[in-house]
Design an enzyme around this catalytic site. Structure first.
Site, PDB file in Angstrom:
ATOM      1  N   GLU A   1      13.066 -34.264 -61.861  1.00  0.00           N
ATOM      2  CA  GLU A   1      12.698 -35.675 -62.022  1.00  0.00           C
ATOM      3  C   GLU A   1      11.612 -36.113 -61.050  1.00  0.00           C
ATOM      4  O   GLU A   1      11.058 -37.211 -61.194  1.00  0.00           O
ATOM      5  CB  GLU A   1      13.936 -36.562 -61.873  1.00  0.00           C
ATOM      6  CG  GLU A   1      14.435 -36.790 -60.468  1.00  0.00           C
ATOM      7  CD  GLU A   1      15.151 -35.608 -59.826  1.00  0.00           C
ATOM      8  OE1 GLU A   1      15.580 -35.752 -58.669  1.00  0.00           O
ATOM      9  OE2 GLU A   1      15.274 -34.552 -60.483  1.00  0.00           O
TER      10      GLU A   1
ATOM     11  N   CYS B   1      19.730 -30.295 -57.458  1.00  0.00           N
ATOM     12  CA  CYS B   1      19.784 -30.363 -55.994  1.00  0.00           C
ATOM     13  C   CYS B   1      21.220 -30.230 -55.485  1.00  0.00           C
ATOM     14  O   CYS B   1      21.817 -29.183 -55.630  1.00  0.00           O
ATOM     15  CB  CYS B   1      19.096 -31.629 -55.479  1.00  0.00           C
ATOM     16  SG  CYS B   1      18.719 -31.555 -53.705  1.00  0.00           S
TER      17      CYS B   1
ATOM     18  N   HIS C   1      13.830 -30.555 -57.829  1.00  0.00           N
ATOM     19  CA  HIS C   1      14.016 -31.848 -58.495  1.00  0.00           C
ATOM     20  C   HIS C   1      13.105 -31.945 -59.717  1.00  0.00           C
ATOM     21  O   HIS C   1      11.925 -32.294 -59.583  1.00  0.00           O
ATOM     22  CB  HIS C   1      13.689 -32.996 -57.538  1.00  0.00           C
ATOM     23  CG  HIS C   1      14.694 -33.206 -56.468  1.00  0.00           C
ATOM     24  ND1 HIS C   1      15.814 -33.991 -56.648  1.00  0.00           N
ATOM     25  CD2 HIS C   1      14.767 -32.728 -55.209  1.00  0.00           C
ATOM     26  CE1 HIS C   1      16.525 -34.003 -55.537  1.00  0.00           C
ATOM     27  NE2 HIS C   1      15.914 -33.229 -54.646  1.00  0.00           N
TER      28      HIS C   1
END
Length: 213
Positions: free
Chosen positions: A194, A79, A192
């Protein structure tokens, strides 16, 4: 050992939790000297580019990251960390790390130049799930992940590299959005991993397991 760069940017704890879930060995630190002996580094973050660059300079991470990548060791940006590895960001009009040639521009300017989104049906930020199209051979960090898998995005600014061959995946949001950039030992993701479920965790696992570009 994975090092996580902590420079007071958002979302760093999400990356930490993901690595814990993978049982990956890591260290999170605000001090660059703590990461010197790591094998690879994750450079995450959410927030403002100008603020982030100020924090990197205050901590010495700006010089550390330049020296790290020049040494040939792997770096993965996420990001905000995928954007400020470039030369310049229009978010705050700030000079960035300059690890990869290019600049960061706002969606609205790119839509205007391309003649898309004239009905304003698309909103900025680009927020939500988008599928990826692999380009230029993709990245080894996508190993075991089918093309057109969905990943989670939240961003108002867009990576615009000088060299189009470094774009390894794109998403569609009015324009083709560079979603993964890879140059030498640097791989960065606008989305992202994650926050992208099992496919995103596979990217982090590949990185933790030593898969490199």
């Amino acid at each position: 050992m994975i090092g996580i760069v902590d420079y007071n940017a958002g979302n760093i704890t999400s990356v930490e939790r993901s690595l814990k879930a993978l049982n990956a060995e890591y260290i999170l630190s605000k001090n660059p000297s703590d990461l010197v002996n790591c094998d690879r580094i994750i450079f995450p973050g959410v927030g403002d580019a100008a603020y982030a660059m100020d924090q990197l300079k205050k901590t010495g991470y700006d010089k550390f990251l330049k020296e790290w990548t020049q040494s040939g060791k792997p770096l993965a940006g996420i990001c905000l960390g995928s954007q400020i590895v470039f030369d310049f960001s229009e978010e705050g009009n700030v000079e960035c790390l300059g690890l990869i040639p290019g600049k960061i521009r706002h969606f609205k300017d790119l839509w205007k130049e391309s003649g898309t989104n004239l009905d304003n049906s698309l909103k900025s930020p680009h927020m939500g799930w988008s599928d990826l199209t692999y380009t230029n051979g993709g990245s080894k960090l996508f190993n075991s992940i089918p093309e057109h898998s969905d990943f989670y995005f939240v961003h108002s600014y867009v990576i615009c590299p000088q060299d189009q061959s470094v774009i390894k995946a794109t998403a569609d949001y009015g324009i083709k959005v560079p979603a993964c950039i890879e140059k030498d030992n640097i791989t960065v993701f606008q989305f992202h991993p994650e926050k992208s479920g099992t496919k995103g965790m596979q990217i982090l696992k590949n990185f933790a397991d030593g898969v490199i570009c």
